[in-house]
Scaffold this motif. Structure first.
Motif, PDB file in Angstrom:
ATOM      1  N   LYS A   1      44.833  30.492  42.333  1.00  0.00           N
ATOM      2  CA  LYS A   1      44.691  31.268  41.100  1.00  0.00           C
ATOM      3  C   LYS A   1      45.709  32.403  41.127  1.00  0.00           C
ATOM      4  O   LYS A   1      45.644  33.271  41.999  1.00  0.00           O
TER       5      LYS A   1
ATOM      6  N   ILE B   1      46.503  35.387  39.424  1.00  0.00           N
ATOM      7  CA  ILE B   1      46.048  36.390  38.444  1.00  0.00           C
ATOM      8  C   ILE B   1      46.166  37.815  38.959  1.00  0.00           C
ATOM      9  O   ILE B   1      46.293  38.735  38.177  1.00  0.00           O
TER      10      ILE B   1
ATOM     11  N   GLU C   1      47.450  41.213  39.988  1.00  0.00           N
ATOM     12  CA  GLU C   1      48.678  41.887  39.557  1.00  0.00           C
ATOM     13  C   GLU C   1      49.645  42.131  40.711  1.00  0.00           C
ATOM     14  O   GLU C   1      50.854  41.889  40.601  1.00  0.00           O
TER      15      GLU C   1
ATOM     16  N   PHE D   1      44.976  27.860  38.190  1.00  0.00           N
ATOM     17  CA  PHE D   1      44.912  28.803  37.070  1.00  0.00           C
ATOM     18  C   PHE D   1      46.030  29.825  37.206  1.00  0.00           C
ATOM     19  O   PHE D   1      46.368  30.231  38.312  1.00  0.00           O
ATOM     20  N   LEU D   2      46.599  30.227  36.067  1.00  0.00           N
ATOM     21  CA  LEU D   2      47.559  31.327  36.088  1.00  0.00           C
ATOM     22  C   LEU D   2      47.470  32.106  34.786  1.00  0.00           C
ATOM     23  O   LEU D   2      47.129  31.553  33.746  1.00  0.00           O
ATOM     24  N   SER D   3      47.716  33.416  34.868  1.00  0.00           N
ATOM     25  CA  SER D   3      47.569  34.285  33.704  1.00  0.00           C
ATOM     26  C   SER D   3      48.890  34.389  32.950  1.00  0.00           C
ATOM     27  O   SER D   3      49.939  33.939  33.424  1.00  0.00           O
ATOM     28  N   SER D   4      48.841  35.048  31.794  1.00  0.00           N
ATOM     29  CA  SER D   4      50.064  35.238  31.020  1.00  0.00           C
ATOM     30  C   SER D   4      51.044  36.137  31.777  1.00  0.00           C
ATOM     31  O   SER D   4      52.253  36.032  31.593  1.00  0.00           O
ATOM     32  N   ALA D   5      50.520  37.019  32.641  1.00  0.00           N
ATOM     33  CA  ALA D   5      51.412  37.861  33.447  1.00  0.00           C
ATOM     34  C   ALA D   5      52.219  36.997  34.413  1.00  0.00           C
ATOM     35  O   ALA D   5      53.410  37.238  34.639  1.00  0.00           O
TER      36      ALA D   5
ATOM     37  N   PHE E   1      38.251  26.099  31.570  1.00  0.00           N
ATOM     38  CA  PHE E   1      39.575  26.713  31.736  1.00  0.00           C
ATOM     39  C   PHE E   1      39.878  27.673  30.574  1.00  0.00           C
ATOM     40  O   PHE E   1      40.399  28.772  30.777  1.00  0.00           O
TER      41      PHE E   1
ATOM     42  N   GLU F   1      40.298  36.431  31.287  1.00  0.00           N
ATOM     43  CA  GLU F   1      41.413  37.095  31.969  1.00  0.00           C
ATOM     44  C   GLU F   1      42.279  37.881  30.975  1.00  0.00           C
ATOM     45  O   GLU F   1      42.613  39.055  31.205  1.00  0.00           O
ATOM     46  N   GLU F   2      42.625  37.245  29.868  1.00  0.00           N
ATOM     47  CA  GLU F   2      43.564  37.887  28.940  1.00  0.00           C
ATOM     48  C   GLU F   2      42.922  39.016  28.130  1.00  0.00           C
ATOM     49  O   GLU F   2      43.546  40.056  27.925  1.00  0.00           O
TER      50      GLU F   2
ATOM     51  N   LEU G   1      52.549  41.218  28.116  1.00  0.00           N
ATOM     52  CA  LEU G   1      51.301  40.474  28.220  1.00  0.00           C
ATOM     53  C   LEU G   1      50.728  40.165  26.849  1.00  0.00           C
ATOM     54  O   LEU G   1      50.179  39.108  26.627  1.00  0.00           O
TER      55      LEU G   1
END
Lengths: 117, 147
Positions: free
Chosen positions: A24, A26, A28, A59-63, B42, B49-50, B107
């Motif tokens: 994951k 996520i 920062e 999973f990965l975030s937009s960051a 998901f 998260e966002e 972001l």
């Protein structure tokens, strides 16, 4: 040269195959480290052909996407070739939604990636 | 309405990076217990998260003095959440184009794009400091023009 913490690197001829150590992406701080370790591949080590294998990534975030985009830009600036592989369907949809399938070269697996590099 | 929910929680946390993770993991654990999986699971994970990191970073500017207030409800079929920060708010239609070079690491734009893709309903209060999202299992967004 310090050992990277967020990625693992294997050599296949003149191609560097990179896998991610975190399932994951996520945190920062970890994303900052990941970004630097990726930048080092092209800026410090002058690697010219890179495969990013997403097989371990759930999973990965937009960051994290932002870091990948910056890495693609740096790679292009250094004339390094970059191919992404083994992206699971949920993550691939994230690339589709954000139109990043147009920015990155994406192949099903490492063999396909090695064939185009 | 409340009777339909299997689990409801209210949370309030400081605007530190990572402060949202205990709540995020708690919600995901309840969803998994309720049978959520695959793309549905998901999508909620991405939304949590966002929305939560947007509130911490952009809404409250990572100022620990400012809090993020969350109300979340889940059932075997539905997910609902509101996230409020103490920021000045923003106008959703004025989020910068995330594909522009100068915004590549921003972001907000890409995060909002993802939230809208996974949630059936997305709304804001007038001030723009509270987002409310909802979806149901099996929800898929309508195809876009280039699909």
């Amino acid at each position: 040269m310090s050992t990277p913490r967020r990625i693992s690197i294997n050599e296949s001829g003149d191609i560097s195959v990179v896998t991610f150590n975190d399932s994951k992406i996520i945190d920062e701080q970890e994303i900052q480290e990941l970004g630097q370790e990726l930048y080092d591949l092209v800026e410090r080590d002058n690697r010219a052909k890179i495969v990013l294998n997403f097989g371990e990534v759930e999973f990965l975030s937009s960051a994290a996407l932002g870091k990948l985009i910056s890495f693609e830009k740096k790679s292009r600036g250094k004339k390094a070739k970059l191919v992404l592989t083994n992206i699971r369907p949920e993550i691939y949809e994230v690339f589709m939604i954000t139109k990043l399938t147009k920015l990155f070269t994406i192949k099903d697996d490492e063999a396909d990636a090695l064939a185009v590099l | 309405m409340t009777g339909e929910w299997a689990w409801t929680t209210e949370a309030r946390f400081e605007s530190r990076l990572g402060a949202h993770l205990p709540l995020l993991n708690e919600v995901l654990a309840h969803l998994a217990q309720l049978g959520w999986d695959g793309r549905d699971y998901f999508g909620v994970q991405m939304t949590l998260e966002e929305t939560l990191t947007n509130a911490i970073r952009h809404g409250n500017g990572s100022d620990p003095e400012k809090k993020v207030q969350v109300l979340c409800r889940v059932s075997a079929e539905r997910f609902w959440m509101s996230v409020e920060d103490e920021g000045h708010g923003f106008i959703p239609t004025e989020v910068a184009d995330c594909t522009a070079d100068e915004n590549l690491e921003a972001l907000g734009g890409r995060g909002m794009l993802l939230i809208r893709a996974y949630m059936e309903e997305v709304s804001f209060n007038e001030r723009g400091n509270r987002i409310t999202v909802a979806t149901q299992r099996g929800y898929r967004p309508p195809p876009t023009e280039d699909e």
